[in-house]
Design an enzyme around this catalytic site. Structure first.
Site, PDB file in Angstrom:
ATOM      1  CG  HIS A 167      90.732  20.745   6.919  1.00 19.90           C
ATOM      2  ND1 HIS A 167      89.829  20.681   7.951  1.00 19.90           N
ATOM      3  CD2 HIS A 167      90.973  22.071   6.736  1.00 19.90           C
ATOM      4  CE1 HIS A 167      89.543  21.900   8.383  1.00 19.90           C
ATOM      5  NE2 HIS A 167      90.223  22.770   7.654  1.00 19.90           N
ATOM      6  CE  LYS A 212      88.538  30.550  15.483  1.00 26.40           C
ATOM      7  NZ  LYS A 212      89.244  30.324  14.227  1.00 26.40           N
ATOM      8  NE  ARG A 268      86.298  26.498   2.586  1.00 28.22           N
ATOM      9  CZ  ARG A 268      86.253  26.727   3.878  1.00 28.22           C
ATOM     10  NH1 ARG A 268      85.549  25.930   4.637  1.00 28.22           N
ATOM     11  NH2 ARG A 268      86.869  27.733   4.423  1.00 28.22           N
ATOM     12  CB  SER A 311      86.072  23.279  11.105  1.00 28.46           C
ATOM     13  OG  SER A 311      87.174  22.711  10.461  1.00 28.46           O
TER      14      SER A 311
HETATM   15  P1  ADP Z   1      91.599  28.950   9.277  1.00 26.96           P
HETATM   16  O1  ADP Z   1      91.100  29.357  10.632  1.00 26.96           O
HETATM   17  O2  ADP Z   1      93.065  29.226   9.052  1.00 26.96           O
HETATM   18  O3  ADP Z   1      90.752  29.370   8.113  1.00 26.96           O
HETATM   19  P2  ADP Z   1      90.591  26.285   8.764  1.00 26.96           P
HETATM   20  O4  ADP Z   1      90.905  25.030   9.515  1.00 26.96           O
HETATM   21  O5  ADP Z   1      89.183  26.726   8.735  1.00 26.96           O
HETATM   22  O6  ADP Z   1      91.553  27.357   9.394  1.00 26.96           O
HETATM   23  O7  ADP Z   1      91.095  26.168   7.259  1.00 26.96           O
HETATM   24  C1  ADP Z   1      92.442  25.907   6.950  1.00 26.96           C
HETATM   25  C2  ADP Z   1      92.610  25.897   5.432  1.00 26.96           C
HETATM   26  O8  ADP Z   1      91.866  24.821   4.881  1.00 26.96           O
HETATM   27  C3  ADP Z   1      92.102  27.149   4.727  1.00 26.96           C
HETATM   28  O9  ADP Z   1      92.944  27.411   3.618  1.00 26.96           O
HETATM   29  C4  ADP Z   1      90.732  26.751   4.236  1.00 26.96           C
HETATM   30  O10 ADP Z   1      90.336  27.485   3.113  1.00 26.96           O
HETATM   31  C5  ADP Z   1      90.986  25.294   3.886  1.00 26.96           C
HETATM   32  N1  ADP Z   1      89.743  24.513   3.901  1.00 26.96           N
HETATM   33  C6  ADP Z   1      88.857  24.404   4.894  1.00 26.96           C
HETATM   34  N2  ADP Z   1      87.816  23.599   4.521  1.00 26.96           N
HETATM   35  C7  ADP Z   1      88.075  23.213   3.244  1.00 26.96           C
HETATM   36  C8  ADP Z   1      87.389  22.419   2.268  1.00 26.96           C
HETATM   37  N3  ADP Z   1      86.199  21.887   2.527  1.00 26.96           N
HETATM   38  N4  ADP Z   1      87.968  22.260   1.055  1.00 26.96           N
HETATM   39  C9  ADP Z   1      89.155  22.839   0.793  1.00 26.96           C
HETATM   40  N5  ADP Z   1      89.854  23.616   1.633  1.00 26.96           N
HETATM   41  C10 ADP Z   1      89.320  23.801   2.851  1.00 26.96           C
END
Ligand code: ADP
Length: 160
Positions: free
Chosen positions: A17, A41, A90, A128
């Site tokens: 992130h 959630k 990703r 995450s």
């Molecule tokens: P959501 O529940 O909206 O998917 P996340 O916190 O999992 O929330 O992800 C938020 C954004 O960050 C999404 O666009 C996700 O693809 C991106 N993201 C999560 N992990 C990574 C990573 N390792 N590299 C790049 N983008 C990421």
């Protein structure tokens, strides 16, 4: 002024992130990071905890504001004047969901566009949920999250 909006659960924020945030902040005059409030959630960290962890992790990047959101993403964008949603990509597994969401958002509000930043290879496997799982089984999360998140995870796991 070009304003971006990066929504997500950030439960917790990872180095993946943070990479998207650091690069995204250069594309916009101002970037909002919107922590989703999802009462249905079960999350490891509360909304306020997630927000504080993000704020601490992005210290030093000054065109960012961290907020919480229980609104439809496009509605919240309009409220703060954001023209673009920022998302990270990703592997191809992200594609289906992101494609669907982008088109859905576009149907609701065609003046707000979504831009994607491709993750760096070293973060392409990082999520995450994998950090939470690793922590749950006592693994070392140091390589995957900012220092403040590692400390918060240690404290949370000790308490449980
Ligand atoms: P959501 O529940 O909206 O998917 P996340 O916190 O999992 O929330 O992800 C938020 C954004 O960050 C999404 O666009 C996700 O693809 C991106 N993201 C999560 N992990 C990574 C990573 N390792 N590299 C790049 N983008 C990421």
């Amino acid at each position: 002024m070009k304003i971006g909006f990066y929504p997500g659960s950030f439960d917790p924020i990872t180095l993946g992130h943070l990479d998207i945030i650091t690069r995204g902040a250069k594309l916009f005059d101002k970037l909002y990071i919107a922590i989703s409030i999802n009462p249905n959630k079960k999350t490891l960290f509360t909304t306020e905890e997630r927000k504080e962890l993000v704020k601490e992790a992005i210290k030093g990047i000054d065109n960012i504001e961290v907020i919480t959101s229980d609104l439809l993403t496009v509605e919240h964008c309009k409220l703060v004047g954001a023209s673009h949603i920022l998302r990270g990509l990703r592997a191809v597994t992200d594609y289906d969901y992101e494609f669907q969401m982008t088109n859905f958002n576009h149907q609701i509000s065609s003046d707000i566009d979504t831009v994607f930043l491709m993750t760096q290879g070293k973060y392409s496997f990082l999520s995450s949920s994998s950090v939470r799982e690793l922590a749950h089984f006592g693994g070392d999360v140091t390589p995957f999250v900012p220092e403040n998140v590692k400390l918060a995870i240690d404290a949370k796991i000790r308490k449980s």
